[in-house]
Design an enzyme around this catalytic site. Structure first.
Site, PDB file in Angstrom:
ATOM      1  N   GLY A 155       3.937  -0.256  -1.082  1.00 58.32           N
ATOM      2  CA  GLY A 155       3.911  -0.872  -2.396  1.00 58.32           C
ATOM      3  C   GLY A 155       5.168  -0.564  -3.195  1.00 58.32           C
ATOM      4  O   GLY A 155       5.675  -1.420  -3.940  1.00 58.32           O
TER       5      GLY A 155
ATOM      6  N   TYR B  35       0.857  -1.196   0.000  1.00 57.49           N
ATOM      7  CA  TYR B  35       0.000   0.000   0.000  1.00 57.49           C
ATOM      8  C   TYR B  35       0.891   1.243   0.000  1.00 57.49           C
ATOM      9  O   TYR B  35       1.758   1.402   0.868  1.00 57.49           O
ATOM     10  CB  TYR B  35      -0.881  -0.035   1.240  1.00 57.49           C
ATOM     11  CG  TYR B  35      -2.057   0.935   1.265  1.00 57.49           C
ATOM     12  CD1 TYR B  35      -2.189   1.976   0.366  1.00 57.49           C
ATOM     13  CD2 TYR B  35      -3.060   0.806   2.223  1.00 57.49           C
ATOM     14  CE1 TYR B  35      -3.268   2.848   0.399  1.00 57.49           C
ATOM     15  CE2 TYR B  35      -4.147   1.670   2.284  1.00 57.49           C
ATOM     16  CZ  TYR B  35      -4.244   2.689   1.368  1.00 57.49           C
ATOM     17  OH  TYR B  35      -5.308   3.550   1.410  1.00 57.49           O
ATOM     18  N   CYS B  36       0.692   2.133  -0.967  1.00 63.47           N
ATOM     19  CA  CYS B  36       1.398   3.409  -1.041  1.00 63.47           C
ATOM     20  C   CYS B  36       2.904   3.173  -1.052  1.00 63.47           C
ATOM     21  O   CYS B  36       3.402   2.404  -1.866  1.00 63.47           O
ATOM     22  CB  CYS B  36       0.946   4.313   0.110  1.00 63.47           C
ATOM     23  SG  CYS B  36       1.555   6.013   0.003  1.00 63.47           S
ATOM     24  N   VAL B  37       3.659   3.813  -0.140  1.00 65.15           N
ATOM     25  CA  VAL B  37       5.110   3.613  -0.138  1.00 65.15           C
ATOM     26  C   VAL B  37       5.465   2.175   0.224  1.00 65.15           C
ATOM     27  O   VAL B  37       6.517   1.666  -0.170  1.00 65.15           O
ATOM     28  CB  VAL B  37       5.795   4.610   0.821  1.00 65.15           C
ATOM     29  CG1 VAL B  37       5.416   4.354   2.269  1.00 65.15           C
ATOM     30  CG2 VAL B  37       7.316   4.553   0.685  1.00 65.15           C
TER      31      VAL B  37
ATOM     32  N   PHE C 169      -1.625  -1.137  -3.952  1.00 63.99           N
ATOM     33  CA  PHE C 169      -2.673  -0.149  -3.683  1.00 63.99           C
ATOM     34  C   PHE C 169      -2.070   1.244  -3.814  1.00 63.99           C
ATOM     35  O   PHE C 169      -1.131   1.581  -3.082  1.00 63.99           O
ATOM     36  CB  PHE C 169      -3.228  -0.287  -2.262  1.00 63.99           C
ATOM     37  CG  PHE C 169      -3.958  -1.574  -1.964  1.00 63.99           C
ATOM     38  CD1 PHE C 169      -4.352  -2.440  -2.963  1.00 63.99           C
ATOM     39  CD2 PHE C 169      -4.257  -1.913  -0.652  1.00 63.99           C
ATOM     40  CE1 PHE C 169      -5.024  -3.617  -2.669  1.00 63.99           C
ATOM     41  CE2 PHE C 169      -4.928  -3.084  -0.347  1.00 63.99           C
ATOM     42  CZ  PHE C 169      -5.311  -3.934  -1.354  1.00 63.99           C
TER      43      PHE C 169
END
Length: 618
Positions: A359, A355-357, A383
């Site tokens: 990811g 998710y985000c960083v 994500f």
């Protein structure tokens, strides 16, 4: 005022648009009734303001806090001066710019006088009509406040146009200048001041200034809570507690390293998918955004679909973690979690989510694993994740050499970036929604914010290790090394082209942190098949969208090729949550089932979920 004033702004005769003739009752709420009480409360307000000033000064006098406010201010002045140079370099351009603004002011003044005289005035469509800051009816009905509102919008639009039309600016400077102008415009909005906001004015008169006494008391408390910095309260934090009414999905912490704990959640189905699911959340925020409460929890939903869910819970670092870089997070975070999964389940094939960083780290780790022949992660879901930062949005404003150098100097003193710094940066991306409404509500109206679990999570900030954050800023936002195949991990360059596993790449349409176009462009750099999906709403709400709510929608389409805008035009829209679509994608890759697993297998657990790392507050 008469009812006809609310239904189209007609005059007393009902046949001409404009302001109503003077009605003494209209100004009644603006007249001070008890000057003595107002004076006493103003004195109490000043007393509370003095306490706020003391809370701000105390850590600076002891040397506990050193101000770095000058550095971003200097950058802002330098950036905006480049815009000014263009307009002032040619007297004709200067005159044109001034004429444009003054002509607009004169038009507003003329229309105001005409409406006051009861004359019919043809109004152009108002592009700012739905701005929530100006929802009070007196912003339009009252000639004084209507004049202020129009002048504000004309001036801010004019300033933004000066930036857009300035020639000779490089794109980064233009981007920064536009961002700074928006910040200034948000700050000086007449809605942010007592005497220029009709609702604030009326409330101050009605309470004889008691609202300001309460507000300045809250201001002093929030500066003290921030240890010398303003910790803007966006929700009533007393209503929430991790493990009591948030992060409730049952599970156990099975292992921990210097940088994370690994949690496994208890199965709720008789059979589970053979491949366990590992979630790598961002360390800029805490993992329980995916487990806010049972009704919103992606983690609980995934467990209920038959996934054996493991989650990385990152440490809230301090000076001991200063040297923990991206390789450390890849090895002691993602790699450590994979080892734990293998020990707990006996499985060496895993589905992973980032998710985000988190990811971005997962993608870099996949490239590292590909180079090293580690094939444990068989599918990856990202994500709102950027792997290419060409179109990274307004966060790029904070990522040039001078600003990163300043951040690194600040981190050198403590070994980490304080969580409030990142929280402020994220809030500034939407200052008109995430900063100034709370400033007005808390400190000028004197009202406690309402309890809201998402905003509690948002305020539960985390620190960033110096080495990790420096690597992230330089390799991602500044130099974009991951997509170029130039990021160095474990002493060698890694390439996303080596990542051949299936990728489910989720973007959100209104994302201001990882713009949907940026995620789309990044999809092209992987070596395997990428399924790009765009969900409705933004960075959080678009991801945390349970199916039973039937909110928003998502778009699916063909392969990731060509221009983002063309993909969107051809994409198929589906109402509701993307969660079931993702689950079907996972099963299409491997739908083998096994009997539900005992949490931890033969491993001894350390503690109950959600663990102790997530409870540490910055």
């Amino acid at each position: 005022m008469a009812e006809d004033s609310k239904a189209g702004g007609r005059d007393a005769a009902g046949d001409k648009p404009g302001f109503q003739p003077f009605d003494p009752a209209a100004i009644e709420p603006y007249i001070v009734k008890d000057p003595e009480a107002l004076t006493v409360n103003f004195a109490r307000t000043v007393e509370q303001l003095g306490k706020a000033a003391s809370a701000w000064l105390a850590p600076r006098e002891t040397g506990e806090k050193v101000d770095t406010v000058a550095e971003p201010m200097v950058d802002m002045v330098k950036t905006l001066s480049k815009v000014s140079e263009y307009w002032l370099a040619d007297p004709r351009r200067t005159l044109d710019a001034q004429t444009m603004l003054l002509g607009s002011y004169f038009g507003i003044w003329s229309r105001t006088l005409s409406k006051l005289g009861g004359n019919e005035v043809e109004e152009a469509p108002d592009p700012h009509a739905k701005d929530k800051r100006f929802s009070d009816e007196d912003w339009v009905k009252n000639p004084f406040f209507d004049f202020l509102r129009q002048v504000y919008f004309v001036t801010s639009d004019w300033a933004e146009k000066l930036v857009a039309d300035a020639e000779g600016l490089d794109e980064h400077t233009r981007h920064k200048a536009g961002f700074y102008v928006k910040q200034i415009a948000s700050a000086i909005s007449p809605s942010n001041f007592i005497t220029t906001n009709p609702q604030l004015y009326r409330e101050t008169v009605a309470t004889n200034g008691a609202n300001l006494v309460r507000g300045m008391k809250m201001l002093a408390e929030d500066i003290a809570a921030g240890r010398g910095d303003l910790k803007l309260r966006q929700t009533d934090t007393s209503k929430f507690a991790i493990g009591e009414n948030m992060a409730l999905t049952p599970g156990k912490v099975l292992a921990q390293s210097d940088v994370c704990q690994v949690i496994q959640y208890d199965a709720t189905t008789d059979k589970v998918l053979k491949r366990p699911l590992l979630i790598c959340p961002p360390w800029i925020n805490k993992f329980y955004i995916l487990d806010l409460n049972p009704a919103k929890s992606f983690i609980k939903w995934a467990v209920d679909q038959g996934h054996t869910v493991f989650v990385i819970s990152w440490v809230n670092p301090d000076e001991r973690h200063a040297g923990k870089d991206w390789e450390a997070y890849a090895r002691e975070g993602v790699g450590f979690a994979l080892d734990t999964i293998s020990q707990a389940t006996g499985e060496d094939e895993v589905n992973a989510i980032g998710y985000c960083v988190g990811g971005t780290l997962l993608a870099a780790t996949l490239a590292l694993h590909a180079r090293e022949g580690d094939r444990r992660i068989r599918t990856a879901t990202l994500f709102t994740t950027q792997v290419d930062f060409t179109f990274a949005g307004d966060l790029k404003v904070f990522a040039d050499e001078d600003q990163i150098d300043a951040i690194e100097r600040g981190m050198k003193a403590t070994g980490y970036l304080d969580g409030s710094k990142m929280a402020t940066a994220f809030n500034m991306l939407r200052a008109s929604e995430l900063i100034w409404p709370y400033f007005v509500n808390n400190y000028l109206k004197g009202q406690e914010p309402m309890p809201f679990d998402l905003l509690y999570w948002n305020s539960d900030s985390t620190r960033m290790p110096a080495a990790n954050h420096s690597f992230y800023l330089r390799n991602c936002y500044l130099n974009n090394t991951l997509s170029k195949g130039e990021m160095v991990l474990a002493g060698e360059k890694v390439s996303l082209k080596d990542v051949n596993i299936p990728i489910y790449n989720l973007a959100t349409k209104e994302d201001h942190i990882a713009p949907a176009k940026s995620v789309f462009v990044g999809s092209k750099y992987f070596g395997g098949k990428v399924t790009y999906v765009m969900a409705g709403s933004g960075h959080i709400a678009g991801v945390v969208n349970p199916p039973d709510k039937m909110k928003y929608q998502f778009w699916t389409g063909g392969p990731v090729k060509g221009e983002f805008e063309d993909w969107v035009k051809k994409a198929e829209e589906t109402p509701g949550s993307w969660w079931p679509h993702w689950h079907e994608w996972i099963k299409a890759e491997d739908d083998r089932m096994v009997p539900a697993r005992k949490t931890g297998g033969t491993m001894n657990s350390i503690e109950e979920a959600p663990g102790s790392y997530v409870r540490v507050r910055a």
